[in-house]
Design a protein around this motif. Sequence first.
Motif, PDB file in Angstrom:
ATOM      1  N   ARG A 107     -41.230-106.205 -31.679  1.00 43.89           N
ATOM      2  CA  ARG A 107     -40.292-106.319 -32.792  1.00 43.89           C
ATOM      3  C   ARG A 107     -39.827-107.769 -32.933  1.00 43.89           C
ATOM      4  NH1 ARG A 107     -36.812-102.295 -35.283  1.00 43.89           N
ATOM      5  NH2 ARG A 107     -35.075-103.283 -36.361  1.00 43.89           N
ATOM      6  N   GLN A 108     -39.776-108.215 -34.177  1.00 44.73           N
ATOM      7  CA  GLN A 108     -39.365-109.587 -34.452  1.00 44.73           C
ATOM      8  C   GLN A 108     -37.904-109.792 -34.084  1.00 44.73           C
ATOM      9  OE1 GLN A 108     -39.555-110.590 -38.582  1.00 44.73           O
ATOM     10  NE2 GLN A 108     -38.986-112.740 -38.269  1.00 44.73           N
ATOM     11  N   VAL A 109     -37.615-110.938 -33.473  1.00 44.31           N
ATOM     12  CA  VAL A 109     -36.240-111.293 -33.157  1.00 44.31           C
ATOM     13  C   VAL A 109     -35.637-112.007 -34.364  1.00 44.31           C
ATOM     14  CG1 VAL A 109     -34.724-112.622 -31.661  1.00 44.31           C
ATOM     15  CG2 VAL A 109     -36.739-111.497 -30.702  1.00 44.31           C
ATOM     16  N   LEU A 110     -34.540-111.472 -34.881  1.00 46.79           N
ATOM     17  CA  LEU A 110     -33.908-112.072 -36.053  1.00 46.79           C
ATOM     18  C   LEU A 110     -33.182-113.354 -35.678  1.00 46.79           C
ATOM     19  CD1 LEU A 110     -32.287-109.008 -37.883  1.00 46.79           C
ATOM     20  CD2 LEU A 110     -34.491-110.081 -38.334  1.00 46.79           C
ATOM     21  N   LEU A 115     -29.001-112.305 -38.699  1.00 46.53           N
ATOM     22  CA  LEU A 115     -28.324-111.161 -38.087  1.00 46.53           C
ATOM     23  C   LEU A 115     -26.872-111.095 -38.536  1.00 46.53           C
ATOM     24  CD1 LEU A 115     -28.159-108.813 -36.042  1.00 46.53           C
ATOM     25  CD2 LEU A 115     -27.582-110.520 -34.303  1.00 46.53           C
ATOM     26  N   GLN A 118     -26.598-109.522 -41.845  1.00 48.14           N
ATOM     27  CA  GLN A 118     -26.806-108.076 -41.797  1.00 48.14           C
ATOM     28  C   GLN A 118     -25.570-107.343 -41.268  1.00 48.14           C
ATOM     29  OE1 GLN A 118     -30.410-106.731 -39.994  1.00 48.14           O
ATOM     30  NE2 GLN A 118     -31.720-107.874 -41.395  1.00 48.14           N
ATOM     31  N   GLY A 140     -30.953 -99.535 -36.044  1.00 45.43           N
ATOM     32  CA  GLY A 140     -31.761-100.743 -36.145  1.00 45.43           C
ATOM     33  C   GLY A 140     -30.941-102.000 -35.999  1.00 45.43           C
ATOM     34  N   ASP A 144     -31.422-104.898 -33.194  1.00 43.75           N
ATOM     35  CA  ASP A 144     -31.627-106.293 -33.578  1.00 43.75           C
ATOM     36  C   ASP A 144     -30.568-107.204 -32.956  1.00 43.75           C
ATOM     37  OD1 ASP A 144     -33.902-105.886 -35.103  1.00 43.75           O
ATOM     38  OD2 ASP A 144     -32.778-105.545 -36.958  1.00 43.75           O
ATOM     39  N   ARG A 147     -31.354-107.772 -29.275  1.00 50.99           N
ATOM     40  CA  ARG A 147     -32.506-108.647 -29.079  1.00 50.99           C
ATOM     41  C   ARG A 147     -32.176-110.100 -29.420  1.00 50.99           C
ATOM     42  NH1 ARG A 147     -35.119-104.006 -31.430  1.00 50.99           N
ATOM     43  NH2 ARG A 147     -36.518-103.019 -29.908  1.00 50.99           N
ATOM     44  N   THR A 148     -31.448-110.285 -30.515  1.00 59.53           N
ATOM     45  CA  THR A 148     -31.084-111.652 -30.902  1.00 59.53           C
ATOM     46  C   THR A 148     -30.197-112.293 -29.841  1.00 59.53           C
ATOM     47  OG1 THR A 148     -31.259-111.144 -33.258  1.00 59.53           O
ATOM     48  CG2 THR A 148     -29.909-113.042 -32.651  1.00 59.53           C
TER      49      THR A 148
END
Length: 401
Positions: A107-110, A115, A118, A140, A144, A147-148
Motif C-alpha cells: 500500500r502506498q504511503v501518503l 494525509l 484527508q 482506510g 493510512d 503508515r504515514t
Amino acid sequence: MRSADNSLPIGRRVAYWRGRRHLSQQVFADRLGKSKSWVDKVERGVRALDKVSTLQEIATVLRIDTAVLLGRTIQPVGVIARADEVERIRAALSRYEIPLGRPPGSRQVLPADRLARQVEHAWTTFQYARYPHLVTLLPGLLADAQRTHAADPAGGWVPLVHAYRVTAALLVKLGDAGLAWLAVDRAMIAATGDRVLVAASAVQLGQVLRAAGRAREAKSVMLAAAYRIAPPVPEYAPCPELSLCGTLLIQAALAAARDGDDSATAELLDEATALAAQVGDGLDHHRTGFGPTSVALARATAAVELGDAGQAIVWHQSGIRRDGWRWLATEHRAAHLIDAARAHLHTDDAFSAGRLLAEADRTAPAEVRHRPAGRDLLGQIARDPRAPTTITHLAISLGVG
C-alpha cells in the motif's frame, strides 16, 4: 381504481384497502375492536390517525405493510453501526505498525500533507453528520495515518492524533463507548508531549468517559486537562487555547451534571462563559465550535441531566436565538435539538418534543436515524398519542417504536 394513490389522505387509503379486502365498515371495526362510527370518521378524515400502535393494528387487519398504508415505499432503515463496519474500525485500531516498526507493504504511503487533508475531510464529514459515509472512510484513513506516521514520524504525528480523535467522536455517536475508549486512548498516547494536542484529545476523552457512565472520573480528568492548557493571563491568551480550555470546562460541567452536582455544574459553566466572551461565536478552533452560544446550549444539556427540564427549555430558547446558532456545525445543532426534545418530553409535552426531533431530522437525518440515542428518543415520542404525525410516520418507516 387499480391501486391506492400515494397522494390520497390516509383515511381514503384505509377505505380503499378495506374495500380491496371485502370488509364492511362494521366487520372492519369489529376486528379492530372499534366502533363503526370510529371507522367512518377515520375514512372521512374527521379523525386523525397519529398513533403508531393504531396504524400497525389497521395494517395488520388489512394485511398490508404499514408503509403502504402511509403511502410510502420506504424500507426500514437499520442502525449504520453494523457488526462488519464496526469490526473494520476495530481491526484498524488493533494494528501496531508504529511500535513494531512494520513496513507499509504494497500500500502506498501518503505524504503527510495529503494525509492531513484527508483527516480534515473526515472531520468535515463528521460535523455535517454524514455518519454512514464516515464509517466507511475511517478504516482506510486509520491505516493510512499509521503508515504515514511510521514512515514520517514528524510529519505524520499530528494527523494521526486527529484521525484517532474523529474516530472516537464517531464511535460515541454510534453508541460504542468501549471501542471509542480504545480510539481516544490511542489519541492521548500519541499526543503525549504536546500540551495542545493532549488538550484537544481530552475533549473526546471526556465524551467517551461520560458515555461509559464514568461521570466522576470524567470531571476529574477534564479539570486536570483544562487547567493544564489554561493560560496564566486569559485576557492575552490566543483564542485556540481559550477554546480548548473552555470546551474542557464544558465537558467537566456536563460530567458534574450527570453526577448530580448542580453547584459544580454552575461554577464550571460560569468559568466557560467568561472564556467564551473573549473568543466570540463563529469560530471552530480545534473542531470545538466553542463560543457564547455553545456554552448556552451546554447549560440546557446540563439542566436536562440535573432534572430541571423547564430551565433546560429556557436555555434552549435563548441559545437558538443567538446569531452563533447558525454558525455551529450541523452535527452540533442537531444533537442539541435532540437534547431539547428530551427536555420537552420530560415536561410531558410530546408534541413539542416531536416538533424538535423532526427539526433535528431535517437538520441532520443521521442524528435521528442512525444514532442510537436519537432512535431511542424517537421511539419514546412516537408511542405518545400526542406526538406529531410526522414523528409517527418516521418511527414506522425506520421500524422504531
